[in-house]
Design a protein around this motif. Structure first.
Motif, PDB file in Angstrom:
ATOM      1  N   GLU A 114      -8.166  18.164  -1.095  1.00  0.00           N
ATOM      2  CA  GLU A 114      -8.766  18.168   0.214  1.00  0.00           C
ATOM      3  C   GLU A 114      -8.796  17.106   0.724  1.00  0.00           C
ATOM      4  O   GLU A 114      -8.697  17.078   2.082  1.00  0.00           O
ATOM      5  CB  GLU A 114     -10.266  18.706  -0.388  1.00  0.00           C
ATOM      6  N   ARG A 115      -8.945  15.642   0.075  1.00  0.00           N
ATOM      7  CA  ARG A 115      -9.091  14.601   0.926  1.00  0.00           C
ATOM      8  C   ARG A 115      -7.574  14.079   1.292  1.00  0.00           C
ATOM      9  O   ARG A 115      -6.787  14.042   0.194  1.00  0.00           O
ATOM     10  CB  ARG A 115      -9.716  13.547   0.133  1.00  0.00           C
ATOM     11  N   GLN A 116      -7.334  13.985   2.415  1.00  0.00           N
ATOM     12  CA  GLN A 116      -6.029  13.500   3.126  1.00  0.00           C
ATOM     13  C   GLN A 116      -6.301  11.831   3.319  1.00  0.00           C
ATOM     14  O   GLN A 116      -7.233  11.684   4.214  1.00  0.00           O
ATOM     15  CB  GLN A 116      -5.619  14.413   4.028  1.00  0.00           C
ATOM     16  N   PHE A 117      -5.314  11.135   2.807  1.00  0.00           N
ATOM     17  CA  PHE A 117      -5.377   9.810   2.875  1.00  0.00           C
ATOM     18  C   PHE A 117      -4.897   9.579   4.569  1.00  0.00           C
ATOM     19  O   PHE A 117      -3.983   9.865   4.995  1.00  0.00           O
ATOM     20  CB  PHE A 117      -4.586   8.824   2.235  1.00  0.00           C
ATOM     21  N   VAL A 171       0.959  -1.226   0.224  1.00  0.00           N
ATOM     22  CA  VAL A 171      -0.234   0.066   0.021  1.00  0.00           C
ATOM     23  C   VAL A 171       0.928   1.185   0.108  1.00  0.00           C
ATOM     24  O   VAL A 171       0.718   2.161  -0.782  1.00  0.00           O
ATOM     25  CB  VAL A 171      -1.073  -0.042   1.051  1.00  0.00           C
ATOM     26  N   ALA A 172       1.895   1.266   0.724  1.00  0.00           N
ATOM     27  CA  ALA A 172       2.908   2.457   1.043  1.00  0.00           C
ATOM     28  C   ALA A 172       3.445   2.646  -0.401  1.00  0.00           C
ATOM     29  O   ALA A 172       3.555   3.956  -1.004  1.00  0.00           O
ATOM     30  CB  ALA A 172       3.586   2.256   2.165  1.00  0.00           C
ATOM     31  N   GLY A 195       2.455   9.474  -5.947  1.00  0.00           N
ATOM     32  CA  GLY A 195       2.757  11.058  -5.501  1.00  0.00           C
ATOM     33  C   GLY A 195       2.594  11.542  -4.284  1.00  0.00           C
ATOM     34  O   GLY A 195       2.679  12.653  -3.688  1.00  0.00           O
ATOM     35  N   PHE A 196       1.854  10.482  -3.582  1.00  0.00           N
ATOM     36  CA  PHE A 196       1.422  10.768  -2.017  1.00  0.00           C
ATOM     37  C   PHE A 196       2.741  10.523  -1.068  1.00  0.00           C
ATOM     38  O   PHE A 196       3.581   9.720  -1.397  1.00  0.00           O
ATOM     39  CB  PHE A 196       0.548   9.736  -1.379  1.00  0.00           C
ATOM     40  N   ALA A 197       3.009  11.376  -0.110  1.00  0.00           N
ATOM     41  CA  ALA A 197       4.125  11.463   0.858  1.00  0.00           C
ATOM     42  C   ALA A 197       3.667  11.142   2.269  1.00  0.00           C
ATOM     43  O   ALA A 197       2.635  11.681   2.611  1.00  0.00           O
ATOM     44  CB  ALA A 197       5.098  12.839   0.553  1.00  0.00           C
ATOM     45  N   GLU A 198       4.529  10.348   3.063  1.00  0.00           N
ATOM     46  CA  GLU A 198       3.980  10.152   4.282  1.00  0.00           C
ATOM     47  C   GLU A 198       4.447  11.258   4.963  1.00  0.00           C
ATOM     48  O   GLU A 198       5.577  11.716   4.881  1.00  0.00           O
ATOM     49  CB  GLU A 198       4.848   8.858   4.712  1.00  0.00           C
ATOM     50  N   ILE A 199       3.363  11.854   5.802  1.00  0.00           N
ATOM     51  CA  ILE A 199       3.731  13.186   6.667  1.00  0.00           C
ATOM     52  C   ILE A 199       3.715  12.913   8.241  1.00  0.00           C
ATOM     53  O   ILE A 199       4.492  13.515   8.675  1.00  0.00           O
ATOM     54  CB  ILE A 199       2.538  14.025   6.487  1.00  0.00           C
TER      55      ILE A 199
END
Length: 73
Positions: A40-43, A12-13, A20-24
């Motif tokens: 707007e939507r944050q996973f 998943v990661a 393009g998602f980054a772990e925050i």
């Protein structure tokens, strides 16, 4: 669409990062990802080592279809 696979947390990661998602942040097994385009939507989801991760729910959380998350389109 067919039967969807069940992904391991590291799968998943990897898929989120390839989109393009980054772990925050991470606290224990809770990981939060955000897309840099300011969606707007944050996973936000709990990715546990001991449980499978349903593709349909994760895709819905980030505003994609399951097929898009899996890279089938």
């Amino acid at each position: 669409m067919g039967k969807l696979p069940v992904l391991k947390p590291r799968e998943v990661a990897a898929r989120l990062e390839s989109l393009g998602f980054a772990e925050i942040r991470q606290r224990g097994s809770h990981k939060q990802y955000r897309h840099p385009d300011g969606r707007e939507r944050q996973f936000r989801s709990t990715l546990l080592r001991h449980f499978p991760n349903p593709v349909a729910k994760i895709a819905k959380d980030i505003g994609l279809t399951a097929e898009q998350l899996l890279g089938r389109t």
